[in-house]
Design a protein around this motif. Sequence first.
Motif, PDB file in Angstrom:
ATOM      1  N   ASN A 160       8.312 -11.797  -5.975  1.00  0.00           N
ATOM      2  CA  ASN A 160       8.170 -10.582  -5.162  1.00  0.00           C
ATOM      3  C   ASN A 160       8.945  -9.434  -5.956  1.00  0.00           C
ATOM      4  O   ASN A 160       8.579  -8.171  -6.108  1.00  0.00           O
ATOM      5  CB  ASN A 160       8.631 -10.531  -3.875  1.00  0.00           C
ATOM      6  N   ILE A 161      10.019  -9.928  -6.758  1.00  0.00           N
ATOM      7  CA  ILE A 161      11.067  -8.928  -7.471  1.00  0.00           C
ATOM      8  C   ILE A 161      10.004  -7.933  -8.328  1.00  0.00           C
ATOM      9  O   ILE A 161      10.400  -6.885  -8.701  1.00  0.00           O
ATOM     10  CB  ILE A 161      12.242  -9.595  -7.762  1.00  0.00           C
ATOM     11  N   GLY A 162       9.075  -8.622  -8.965  1.00  0.00           N
ATOM     12  CA  GLY A 162       8.483  -7.930  -9.985  1.00  0.00           C
ATOM     13  C   GLY A 162       7.228  -6.955  -9.465  1.00  0.00           C
ATOM     14  O   GLY A 162       6.419  -6.435 -10.287  1.00  0.00           O
ATOM     15  N   PHE A 163       6.984  -6.933  -8.154  1.00  0.00           N
ATOM     16  CA  PHE A 163       6.144  -6.400  -7.650  1.00  0.00           C
ATOM     17  C   PHE A 163       6.373  -4.777  -8.006  1.00  0.00           C
ATOM     18  O   PHE A 163       7.309  -4.249  -8.122  1.00  0.00           O
ATOM     19  CB  PHE A 163       6.134  -6.162  -6.109  1.00  0.00           C
ATOM     20  N   LEU A 164       5.238  -3.899  -8.133  1.00  0.00           N
ATOM     21  CA  LEU A 164       5.241  -2.359  -8.602  1.00  0.00           C
ATOM     22  C   LEU A 164       5.755  -2.359  -9.754  1.00  0.00           C
ATOM     23  O   LEU A 164       6.818  -1.535  -9.908  1.00  0.00           O
ATOM     24  CB  LEU A 164       5.910  -1.717  -7.583  1.00  0.00           C
ATOM     25  N   PRO A 165       5.298  -2.702 -10.798  1.00  0.00           N
ATOM     26  CA  PRO A 165       6.066  -2.647 -12.117  1.00  0.00           C
ATOM     27  C   PRO A 165       5.918  -0.961 -12.630  1.00  0.00           C
ATOM     28  O   PRO A 165       6.774  -0.925 -13.687  1.00  0.00           O
ATOM     29  CB  PRO A 165       5.015  -3.516 -13.224  1.00  0.00           C
ATOM     30  N   ASN A 166       4.838  -0.353 -12.350  1.00  0.00           N
ATOM     31  CA  ASN A 166       4.932   1.143 -12.479  1.00  0.00           C
ATOM     32  C   ASN A 166       5.372   2.091 -11.820  1.00  0.00           C
ATOM     33  O   ASN A 166       5.195   3.244 -11.966  1.00  0.00           O
ATOM     34  CB  ASN A 166       3.375   1.415 -13.032  1.00  0.00           C
ATOM     35  N   LEU A 167       6.392   1.514 -10.802  1.00  0.00           N
ATOM     36  CA  LEU A 167       6.893   2.490  -9.691  1.00  0.00           C
ATOM     37  C   LEU A 167       7.763   3.346 -10.499  1.00  0.00           C
ATOM     38  O   LEU A 167       8.887   2.909 -11.153  1.00  0.00           O
ATOM     39  CB  LEU A 167       7.813   1.510  -8.732  1.00  0.00           C
ATOM     40  N   GLU A 168       7.879   4.693 -10.170  1.00  0.00           N
ATOM     41  CA  GLU A 168       8.371   5.714 -10.900  1.00  0.00           C
ATOM     42  C   GLU A 168       9.605   6.317  -9.978  1.00  0.00           C
ATOM     43  O   GLU A 168      10.727   6.676 -10.248  1.00  0.00           O
ATOM     44  CB  GLU A 168       7.783   6.844 -11.228  1.00  0.00           C
ATOM     45  N   THR A 169       9.289   6.362  -8.549  1.00  0.00           N
ATOM     46  CA  THR A 169      10.298   6.880  -7.545  1.00  0.00           C
ATOM     47  C   THR A 169      10.207   5.950  -6.380  1.00  0.00           C
ATOM     48  O   THR A 169       9.266   5.623  -5.672  1.00  0.00           O
ATOM     49  CB  THR A 169       9.914   8.294  -7.190  1.00  0.00           C
ATOM     50  N   LEU A 170      11.464   5.512  -5.831  1.00  0.00           N
ATOM     51  CA  LEU A 170      11.717   4.968  -4.615  1.00  0.00           C
ATOM     52  C   LEU A 170      12.721   5.926  -3.685  1.00  0.00           C
ATOM     53  O   LEU A 170      13.908   6.293  -3.998  1.00  0.00           O
ATOM     54  CB  LEU A 170      12.438   3.564  -4.745  1.00  0.00           C
ATOM     55  N   GLU A 171      12.050   6.062  -2.607  1.00  0.00           N
ATOM     56  CA  GLU A 171      12.513   7.123  -1.440  1.00  0.00           C
ATOM     57  C   GLU A 171      12.899   6.624  -0.471  1.00  0.00           C
ATOM     58  O   GLU A 171      11.965   5.730   0.280  1.00  0.00           O
ATOM     59  CB  GLU A 171      11.771   8.364  -1.502  1.00  0.00           C
ATOM     60  N   TYR A 172      14.193   6.949   0.401  1.00  0.00           N
ATOM     61  CA  TYR A 172      14.334   6.716   1.527  1.00  0.00           C
ATOM     62  C   TYR A 172      14.629   7.635   2.406  1.00  0.00           C
ATOM     63  O   TYR A 172      15.719   8.525   1.844  1.00  0.00           O
ATOM     64  CB  TYR A 172      15.780   5.751   1.577  1.00  0.00           C
ATOM     65  N   THR A 173      13.883   8.041   3.279  1.00  0.00           N
ATOM     66  CA  THR A 173      13.817   9.240   4.164  1.00  0.00           C
ATOM     67  C   THR A 173      14.331   8.979   5.676  1.00  0.00           C
ATOM     68  O   THR A 173      13.696   8.287   6.339  1.00  0.00           O
ATOM     69  CB  THR A 173      12.406   9.759   4.290  1.00  0.00           C
ATOM     70  N   GLN A 174      15.513   9.412   6.090  1.00  0.00           N
ATOM     71  CA  GLN A 174      15.866   9.342   7.543  1.00  0.00           C
ATOM     72  C   GLN A 174      15.928   7.760   7.771  1.00  0.00           C
ATOM     73  O   GLN A 174      16.085   7.339   8.976  1.00  0.00           O
ATOM     74  CB  GLN A 174      15.021   9.860   8.583  1.00  0.00           C
ATOM     75  N   CYS A 175      16.834   6.813   6.754  1.00  0.00           N
ATOM     76  CA  CYS A 175      16.927   5.585   7.026  1.00  0.00           C
ATOM     77  C   CYS A 175      18.353   5.491   7.217  1.00  0.00           C
ATOM     78  O   CYS A 175      19.202   6.271   6.782  1.00  0.00           O
ATOM     79  CB  CYS A 175      16.569   4.627   5.756  1.00  0.00           C
TER      80      CYS A 175
END
Length: 488
Positions: free
Chosen positions: A402-417
Amino acid sequence: MASSITVPCTVYAALAATHEELAAFANLASSSASSTADQNEKATLLELYDAAAATVDALSTVEILSAIPSRERTSFGADILCQSPSGCTLSIAFAAAAVNRHWRSVALTTPSIWSKAEINFLFLDGATDYIDCILARCKACPLDLDLVNAPTAESHPTLPSATLVPLLASCRRLEVQIRYTTQQNFNFDRSILSIFQAEFPVLESIVLQSSAGLTLRIPTGALLFTSAPKLRHLALDTLPLAAIDLSTLHGVSSFATNVVLTAEHCRDISANLPLTALSIGAVLDTSPSTLVAFPHLESLCCTRATGISCIGSRANVPRLHTLDILCHRDILPPLEALFSPGWKTLRELTIRSEKHRVMRTTPPATLVPLLASCASLRFLRMANFTDGDMIQFCAAWQEGDNIGFLPNLETLEYTQCSFGVSATNALVRFLGLRSVHPAGRIPRLVVLQKSALRSGTELFPQWMTPRLRQLVGEVVVDIATAIRTFVL
């Protein structure tokens, strides 16, 4: 000669509070100058920008006040007092017009800076003069208008239709926050809704916001927004679909509703509106025989599982690239049908955790396996995650392949977490493992905590930012306005 009036000290205190707005005003003038094709207006806007920028750079808030000569204060006092009755802080336009004669001259010859306004129906003293002033100064520029505490009952203060109709007819964007009343006291004829039967020649966007627990009942035969030829974005909240005639809204490409729909409603929406953006909640009567296709849809927000169920497979939304889902109960089965392998069009995904967990919900971590289908995803947002959600989601994502999921991800955002100690450490561990995986480190991490947070939400520990910068390409943290709340 200008009439002489006495301006209270509180007005000058309000002007002192506008230092940041003057800076924003300079930016607005600069961006407006870049976008206008009219050379005369461009020159005027650039002149206004130069004056604003010079003042912001050279003067402190106190110096802004002292820059208003005493001989001019009375002549500008009436203009200061003509500001919006909805608050004590001056708007950008009124602040600019009140600084000195030069600023006033330039501001009064720049209609675009007068095109944003707000009316709060709890503070209507002077509202008629304010509206007349705005309409006169914005000239032909369409308005961006916010209506706050808009009336819904006979006892609620309001304005005459002769005042409201010309104002609303000048609006390009309209946002209406509707005041709460009991169902027994709701009165359509006295409410703001009755005005929406008027003509809106330039209206492009309207957003209704109903108070919780208020159902907007519309008399049989009453139809709203039938004369809005330029309308493109329509957000109804809890307004019943019976209040609109879809056949008159062929230009609407973005539609949002929070009422419970039927499959028949969805088919009517699809048949009449060429939607590229849709936000829906619960849908009744969903079955394989009642699936609805939205061939042009690019953005979808679903707050209930049945909203996904009425669409079924990706074949019914072939252009969809942005998806926003709430982890409501029973949402996993319809999502599994949508997230079949090889989803190449999806670029942005938002996963929201339930704010109020009165009923059984789907833990966000159970959605991690679905990410395997989204190799082309560029943006992933988590919203309203608790500490437990954060810990479980990170653990599930770093497990095995699972660690390799989303290989082309550019932004990881956390909103109100929530970022308690354990949740923050869980994120650091995940990002550390990801940074050494062949999929590569995530280029950009964004943490947003704004205004009032859900009870129990922990603030992000800023001392952890340097460590995060070692694990991702860029870290953006915005928690300056965050307010923690507690349940006693």
